[in-house]
Scaffold this motif. Structure first.
Motif, PDB file in Angstrom:
ATOM      1  N   UNK A   8      44.277 -20.035 -16.474  1.00  0.00           N
ATOM      2  CA  UNK A   8      44.747 -18.652 -16.478  1.00  0.00           C
ATOM      3  C   UNK A   8      46.256 -18.587 -16.301  1.00  0.00           C
ATOM      4  N   UNK A   9      46.825 -19.549 -15.586  1.00  0.00           N
ATOM      5  CA  UNK A   9      48.264 -19.553 -15.340  1.00  0.00           C
ATOM      6  C   UNK A   9      49.051 -19.969 -16.576  1.00  0.00           C
ATOM      7  N   UNK A  10      48.580 -20.968 -17.302  1.00  0.00           N
ATOM      8  CA  UNK A  10      49.334 -21.455 -18.469  1.00  0.00           C
ATOM      9  C   UNK A  10      49.043 -20.650 -19.727  1.00  0.00           C
ATOM     10  N   UNK A  11      48.078 -19.716 -19.673  1.00  0.00           N
ATOM     11  CA  UNK A  11      47.804 -18.778 -20.769  1.00  0.00           C
ATOM     12  C   UNK A  11      47.332 -19.464 -22.049  1.00  0.00           C
ATOM     13  N   UNK A  12      46.730 -20.646 -21.922  1.00  0.00           N
ATOM     14  CA  UNK A  12      46.226 -21.320 -23.118  1.00  0.00           C
ATOM     15  C   UNK A  12      45.064 -20.547 -23.717  1.00  0.00           C
TER      16      UNK A  12
ATOM     17  N   UNK B 107      54.222 -16.741 -17.738  1.00  0.00           N
ATOM     18  CA  UNK B 107      54.931 -18.018 -17.879  1.00  0.00           C
ATOM     19  C   UNK B 107      54.720 -18.544 -19.292  1.00  0.00           C
ATOM     20  N   UNK B 108      55.534 -18.082 -20.200  1.00  0.00           N
ATOM     21  CA  UNK B 108      55.458 -18.541 -21.581  1.00  0.00           C
ATOM     22  C   UNK B 108      56.818 -18.328 -22.225  1.00  0.00           C
ATOM     23  N   UNK B 109      56.996 -18.993 -23.349  1.00  0.00           N
ATOM     24  CA  UNK B 109      58.258 -18.864 -24.063  1.00  0.00           C
ATOM     25  C   UNK B 109      59.171 -20.049 -23.894  1.00  0.00           C
ATOM     26  N   UNK B 110      59.032 -20.782 -22.787  1.00  0.00           N
ATOM     27  CA  UNK B 110      59.870 -21.944 -22.571  1.00  0.00           C
ATOM     28  C   UNK B 110      59.139 -23.208 -23.014  1.00  0.00           C
TER      29      UNK B 110
ATOM     30  N   UNK C 117      54.407 -27.200 -22.896  1.00  0.00           N
ATOM     31  CA  UNK C 117      54.041 -28.567 -22.534  1.00  0.00           C
ATOM     32  C   UNK C 117      52.961 -28.572 -21.456  1.00  0.00           C
ATOM     33  N   UNK C 118      53.096 -27.707 -20.449  1.00  0.00           N
ATOM     34  CA  UNK C 118      52.074 -27.632 -19.399  1.00  0.00           C
ATOM     35  C   UNK C 118      50.725 -27.217 -19.979  1.00  0.00           C
TER      36      UNK C 118
END
Length: 713
Positions: free
Chosen positions: A142-146, A504-507, A512-513
């Motif tokens: 949920x944190x890395x939004x995959x 937390x996305x865009x970078x 990579x995470x």
């Protein structure tokens, strides 16, 4: 997969009611022990308990069952059965399932029915540990939004309701085979709500199929639900042990799940309620929910370019709480080339698009012009809606994103805050541009938007007003670290915005995470499926990797593990041991056989399925699985001694219990996925009975037929 019992309907409602209750005054008379006992020991519960005791006495006197134990211990199976029935009643009355099951286990130990090792063996079970570790893994994804990106690509832009349901149910069923049901559905509910609003579909016709698809998909693998893991763990403890492989359920679950999905696609448009109607003109009408889900969008009206009212007409009491904020379209935005109408921004509640700018000039066709990188979108929205808007559209960022980048890399610790400017604040004495630098340098906070205290200023365009100074009472929308605002005395009131963590996305490190987490999960599941690595060790290793890669902090990982579900599963081992040791499971199995064998082995399978499905629609699937596994094992042993039933072994009956325990479709009571969509879809109890009841019957006949004609042996 299952979420925690804190998400289960009965336990969640009871705790929510207690949390929402007002605090008693210190001067008020505090309730005494007698008051608590009087409230819990109601006449109805007392009557039920006495009725169970009298029924047990009558059964022992007139038709004593065969328990296979000594005469002096014949009171024990009656005590176990009566206490379990009372436990079901208490759970149905609102007591937390984990508390009831743990209390029963302790009572059995004190009464000498089971040993301490038998009662608490679940707390050392690798299956329970693996299930707890899966909660951490769900938090990491949920944190890395995959999964968000994957689901968004699968949803697309369907034109019909049938296509929309297909695009939702199929990927959810597949994902639910590997992820916890509760966190998965909780993560997808707001996505599906916003997506249905943007594309003009009824959320009520999508959310219940979403919950049922997650339940059907949870039976595909051994980690698909808590009931699966519990059955797997209990199967290994049998004598001789029964091995259930990672994908052993898949040959049965895949066609059963496909049948369930086909039913939902065919019956959904006819049986599901239509609580939301969205027209091409952007007009949206929603029937109000009896209890709005926390963080849900309120009722709204969206406007097209032709009927856009003037800003003077927009000044209404609820709109005075809106901020005017500028968003910029970044080059990575997947919506480039789409218009605001195609993106669905004209349908978002509590979000009003005011202007679209390109190269500093406002465009005439605000809603029909295709977006380009570098465009600016001015919207009026509340603080919570701004937070949701940032999460809903990748590549749409506040225009002050360069200032946000100076706050550093620890985005997961930042939140949005609404801060009221105090009368003695330096913000009212010096130019705003200078104060922005001071806030950024000393408090690590960035001003996203300003809402002025006067109604005229609040409704006006902030940039047209060009304020150089603030006045006391103005409200700032800030992004900051929670502990940084304490360093300043500029604000009289500071309130955090719920669920406002920036995405937390865009970078590059974000991508990579996400890829590393996805690759690690596939590797861990593959190694376990091939027998190279135990499941608990594989998932725990992946959890440690997520913490080391800073996907989650150790504290966030610990908060992700829900103690309620862990306690429920672990305490249920003692219930299972008590039913087996006292002979209650054998007696219940004989009763089912005596009734079911009148219709042959297929009738026995139907009886076991019906009993399990009835319980799972009232209490949690883990508690149901614990109670029915010993019964299923004894049924299998008895069937082997009957003619024509030699192929129906313990593994076949265990599979039957797994499928039936997960089949909580007829009520919102037994599944955590169901409770998550009740308020979001504005469903009633009758909606579940009407749509899920028929699915319950279909799955019973299909499951029993599959295991009868194709047993596991």
């Amino acid at each position: 997969m299952d979420a925690s019992p804190s998400l289960q309907l009965i336990g969640a409602w009871s705790r929510a009611a207690s949390d929402a209750a007002p605090l008693a005054s210190p001067l008020a008379r505090q309730p005494r022990l007698q008051d608590h006992l009087r409230r819990e020991i109601t006449p109805q519960r007392t009557a039920v308990l006495l009725g169970l005791i009298l029924l047990s006495i009558a059964t022992e006197h007139f038709c004593p069952p065969e328990f296979g134990i000594q005469k002096a211990d014949r009171w024990k199976p009656y005590a176990v059965v009566d206490s379990i029935c009372m436990g079901i009643l208490l759970i149905a009355d609102g007591l937390p399932p984990e508390a009831v099951l743990l209390a029963l286990t302790v009572i059995y130990v004190l009464a000498g029915i089971i040993t301490e090792h038998e009662a608490f063996s679940g707390f050392s079970s690798p299956g329970v540990l693996a299930f707890g570790a899966l909660f951490v893994l769900s938090e990491a994804f949920a944190e890395v939004k995959v999964l968000d990106a994957l689901i968004s690509r699968c949803l697309g832009s369907p034109k019909t309701l049938l296509t929309a349901q297909f695009r939702i149910t199929v990927p959810v069923a597949v994902l639910s085979a590997f992820f916890n049901n509760g966190p998965l559905v909780a993560m997808l509910v707001p996505i599906v709500q916003a997506w249905s609003q943007r594309h003009g579909h009824s959320a009520a016709q999508l959310l219940m199929p979403l919950a049922f698809a997650s339940t059907l998909g949870g039976t595909l693998t051994i980690i698909g639900s808590a009931a699966n893991l519990l059955a797997h763990d209990r199967a290994r403890a049998l004598d001789p042990p029964v091995d259930i492989g990672f994908f052993d359920l898949t040959p049965y679950a895949a066609p059963l799940g496909l049948l369930g999905l086909c039913y939902m696609l065919v019956a959904g448009p006819r049986l599901l309620p239509k609580s939301t109607e969205v027209g091409r003109d952007g007009q949206v009408t929603r029937s109000p929910s009896k209890s709005q889900r926390p963080g849900a969008f309120p009722q709204f009206t969206a406007f097209t370019a032709d009927d856009m009212p003037s800003e003077a007409e927009l000044v209404e009491p609820d709109q005075l709480r809106r901020y005017h904020i500028l968003f910029v379209v970044r080059s990575r935005c997947p919506s480039i080339g789409c218009s605001l109408f195609d993106m669905g921004m004209t349908r978002l509640p509590d979000v009003l698009v005011l202007e679209l700018r390109r190269e500093g000039q406002p465009l005439q066709d605000t809603f029909g012009t295709a977006l380009a990188a570098g465009d600016f979108i001015k919207v009026a929205a509340g603080a919570a809606s701004i937070a949701r808007l940032r999460k809903a559209y990748d590549g749409l960022e506040p225009a002050v994103h360069k200032d946000l980048a100076t706050l550093g890399p620890h985005r997961r610790h930042r939140r949005l805050f609404e801060a009221v400017v105090a009368s003695n604040s330096a913000l009212v004495t010096e130019p705003l541009a200078k104060q922005k630098e001071r806030l950024l340098r000393k408090a690590g906070s960035v001003i996203l938007a300003i809402r002025h205290s006067s109604s005229e200023a609040a409704a006006a365009d902030l940039e047209a007003r060009s304020p150089l100074k603030l006045v006391p009472g103005d409200v700032l929308l800030l992004e900051a670290f929670p502990d940084c605002l304490d360093r300043l005395a500029d604000f009289s009131v500071v309130a955090a915005v719920e669920s406002s963590k920036p995405p937390r996305r865009g970078r590059q490190q974000d991508r990579l995470r996400g890829l590393l987490c996805l690759f690690g999960f596939v590797l861990a599941i593959g190694l376990n499926g091939l027998g190279f690595l135990p499941l608990a060790a594989a998932v725990l290793a992946l959890d440690f990797f997520c913490c080391c890669a800073r996907v989650l902090s150790w504290r966030e990982a610990m908060r992700g593990v829900n103690g309620s579900v862990m306690m429920t599963i672990a305490a249920s081992f003692g219930i299972s041991a008590a039913m087996t040791k006292t002979g209650a499971a054998a007696a219940l199995a004989n009763a089912l056989l005596n009734v079911g064998l009148r219709s042959g082995p297929f009738g026995v399978l139907c009886m076991v399925y019906c009993g399990t499905a009835l319980l799972t629609n009232i209490i949690s699937n883990t508690a149901t699985c614990v109670m029915m596994i010993p019964v299923a094992v004894h049924v299998a042993k008895q069937l082997r001694q009957s003619d024509g039933c030699e192929n129906i072994d313990e593994k076949t009956l265990l599979f039957l219990v797994i499928f039936a325990a997960n089949a909580s479709f007829a009520t919102p009571l037994g599944s955590p996925s169901n409770i998550l969509v009740v308020d979001a879809g504005n469903y009633t109890f009758g909606d579940f009975v009407r749509f899920g009841g028929m699915l319950q019957i279909i799955m019973m006949w299909a499951t029993c037929s599959a295991l009868y004609y194709f047993p596991c042996s």
